[in-house]
Scaffold this active site. Sequence first.
Site, PDB file in Angstrom:
ATOM      1  N   ARG A 215      29.678  31.258  46.137  1.00  0.00           N
ATOM      2  CA  ARG A 215      28.745  30.887  47.254  1.00  0.00           C
ATOM      3  C   ARG A 215      29.538  31.029  48.623  1.00  0.00           C
ATOM      4  O   ARG A 215      30.596  30.546  48.389  1.00  0.00           O
ATOM      5  CB  ARG A 215      28.248  29.754  46.843  1.00  0.00           C
ATOM      6  N   HIS A 216      28.559  31.459  49.573  1.00  0.00           N
ATOM      7  CA  HIS A 216      29.318  31.444  50.824  1.00  0.00           C
ATOM      8  C   HIS A 216      30.034  30.064  51.323  1.00  0.00           C
ATOM      9  O   HIS A 216      29.506  29.125  50.648  1.00  0.00           O
ATOM     10  CB  HIS A 216      28.366  31.820  51.902  1.00  0.00           C
ATOM     11  N   ASN A 222      24.828  23.675  56.816  1.00  0.00           N
ATOM     12  CA  ASN A 222      25.002  23.045  55.500  1.00  0.00           C
ATOM     13  C   ASN A 222      25.500  21.526  56.151  1.00  0.00           C
ATOM     14  O   ASN A 222      24.979  20.624  55.571  1.00  0.00           O
ATOM     15  CB  ASN A 222      26.375  23.412  54.956  1.00  0.00           C
ATOM     16  N   ARG A 263      26.381  34.430  56.843  1.00  0.00           N
ATOM     17  CA  ARG A 263      27.206  33.430  56.118  1.00  0.00           C
ATOM     18  C   ARG A 263      27.876  34.220  54.841  1.00  0.00           C
ATOM     19  O   ARG A 263      29.071  33.883  54.505  1.00  0.00           O
ATOM     20  CB  ARG A 263      26.611  32.313  55.648  1.00  0.00           C
ATOM     21  N   GLU A 288      18.937  34.674  50.464  1.00  0.00           N
ATOM     22  CA  GLU A 288      18.657  33.211  50.076  1.00  0.00           C
ATOM     23  C   GLU A 288      17.045  33.119  49.897  1.00  0.00           C
ATOM     24  O   GLU A 288      16.262  33.789  50.623  1.00  0.00           O
ATOM     25  CB  GLU A 288      19.362  32.245  50.687  1.00  0.00           C
ATOM     26  N   HIS A 357      24.133  33.073  47.547  1.00  0.00           N
ATOM     27  CA  HIS A 357      23.821  31.549  48.161  1.00  0.00           C
ATOM     28  C   HIS A 357      23.386  30.679  46.987  1.00  0.00           C
ATOM     29  O   HIS A 357      23.371  31.084  45.688  1.00  0.00           O
ATOM     30  CB  HIS A 357      22.574  31.688  48.938  1.00  0.00           C
TER      31      HIS A 357
HETATM   32  O1  F6P Z   1      22.560  25.686  50.986  1.00  0.00           O
HETATM   33  C1  F6P Z   1      21.390  25.663  51.568  1.00  0.00           C
HETATM   34  C2  F6P Z   1      20.341  26.549  50.496  1.00  0.00           C
HETATM   35  O2  F6P Z   1      21.079  27.952  50.457  1.00  0.00           O
HETATM   36  C3  F6P Z   1      19.050  26.677  51.449  1.00  0.00           C
HETATM   37  O3  F6P Z   1      19.044  27.904  52.300  1.00  0.00           O
HETATM   38  C4  F6P Z   1      17.981  27.096  50.240  1.00  0.00           C
HETATM   39  O4  F6P Z   1      16.808  26.886  50.671  1.00  0.00           O
HETATM   40  C5  F6P Z   1      18.652  25.957  49.351  1.00  0.00           C
HETATM   41  O5  F6P Z   1      20.177  25.893  49.356  1.00  0.00           O
HETATM   42  C6  F6P Z   1      18.398  26.371  47.865  1.00  0.00           C
HETATM   43  O6  F6P Z   1      18.520  25.059  47.065  1.00  0.00           O
HETATM   44  P1  F6P Z   1      17.395  24.198  46.481  1.00  0.00           P
HETATM   45  O7  F6P Z   1      16.530  25.074  45.863  1.00  0.00           O
HETATM   46  O8  F6P Z   1      18.056  23.321  45.823  1.00  0.00           O
HETATM   47  O9  F6P Z   1      16.677  23.394  47.732  1.00  0.00           O
END
Ligand code: F6P
Length: 405
Positions: A215-216, A222, A263, A288, A357
Site C-alpha cells: 500500500r502507498h 491519511n 501517492r 483507488e 491503495h
Molecule cells: O486510505 C484511504 C482510502 O484509500 C480511501 O481513499 C478509500 O476510500 C478508503 O481508503 C477505502 O477503505 P474503506 O472502504 O474501508 O473506506
Amino acid sequence: MDQEKLYIVMVGLPARGKTTVASKLKDNLRHDSINTRIFNNGELRRKMIRDDTSYAGFFDPRNRKGMAIREKIACINMEKARGFLRDGGQVAILDATNVSLERRKKIQAFLNDHPILFLECINEDEEILNASILRKIDLAEFGHLTQAEAIESFKQRIAFYESIYHPLEREKNFIRLDSLNNKILHEEIPGRIPYQDQIRDFLVTDTVKNLYLIRHGETYFNLEDRIGGDSELTENGRQQALALAEYFKKKKIPLIFTSQKRRTIQTAEPIRQMQEKCTIIPLSEFNEIDSGVCECMSYEEIRTQMPHVHEARKADKYNYVYPGGEGYATMKERIDRGIKKALYLSRPSDNIMIVGHRAVNRMILSHFLYRRTEDVPYIYIPQDKFYHIVATQDKKLFQLRRYAS
Ligand code: F6P
C-alpha cells in the site's frame, strides 16, 4: 501409438504471450512430474546465428535468406523435440509463431509419432500490446537502436507475420486462447490427447510465483482521515518508501505496477531507483475506489453531513456504491483486468510488485485467496507492512510482512 507423449505447438503473432503461456504450462506439468521441455525458435536463432537477425526485413516472407534461416531453426527444434520425446520426455512444447499453414503442415508431417496440440495465443488489446512490445525491445538484439526505432522495427516484424497469418481452424487438435484473460475461445479436440485435463486447467488458472502487494506510504489525506483525492506523501510516507526501497533492493523487481495517483507512484519511485533495471507502469485499473460525492471528505464529515451514506455503507459495505462513484462489488471487474494486465506483462519467473491503495489491495488479495465478500472490505491493509502472495499449483502463501524495523 504411445498415448503418454504429446507435442504442444504454440501459434500466434509476436508479443501475444506465447512464451509466458508455454512456460506456465511447463512449470505446472513438471510439478505433476510430467517431463516437459520448451524448444524456442527465437532463442535458438539468437544463439546460433552470428549475423544480425533483429531487423524487420529479416522476417519479410519475401526475404529468401531470412526464410531459409528461420526454416532451418524450426527444423532443428523439431528434431530436438522428437529426440526429447524419444529419450524419455513426455511433453515437448514448440515455442514459435507458427502462423502460416505451410509451417504447420511441415510440423504435422515431421512430428507424426505422437499427437500434436496446437495452442494459439490471441490478444488484441492495444494498450497491452504496446506495453508488451516495450518489454520485447529490451532484448539485447535491439540494443543498437533507439527506443522509437526498435518499436517501429518490431511493429514491422509483426506486420510481416500478419501477412502470412492463418488462425487455427483445420488442425486436428487445437485450442485458441485469449492469453490476456486466460479464456478458452475455441477448442477442438475430437479424441482424447494425453494430459488434456491438466493442460486445460493450467491454461485458465492465474498463477503467481511472488507477488509483493504494497500500500502507498502515508499521505496528508491519511493524516486527516480523508478519502480519495490525489494527495502526496508526507515526510513519514517518503521515509516508508525509502525503507521499502532498501528492503527490496536485493530482490529483482523488473516492473512495478501502480495506480495513476501520485501517492502510489511516489512510493514506487525510490524502489525503482534502487533497482538495476525497473519500470513503473501506472494502470488506471488500480486507482483507488471512486467515492463519488464523498471524494476528499473525511469519514467524520461523511458521518455527520451524509449520515444516510454512512449508515447504508455500514449495512452492506461490499455492495454499497457511493453516489456518483463506485463500490467494492463494482470495482471487481476493473481490478481483475488490472491483475490480468500485470500478469501478462510479467515474465513467469519475475517477481511482481503492485503498489496500490487500501480498497484496491483488498480486492487484489481476494482475487488470489478466497474471502467471503462481506469480509473483503475489512481486510487489514497497513502502510508499514506488505503482503507477499504466492499462488501456484504446489504453494499458496499469503503473508503479511514488515519491511522496516
Ligand atoms: O486510505 C484511504 C482510502 O484509500 C480511501 O481513499 C478509500 O476510500 C478508503 O481508503 C477505502 O477503505 P474503506 O472502504 O474501508 O473506506
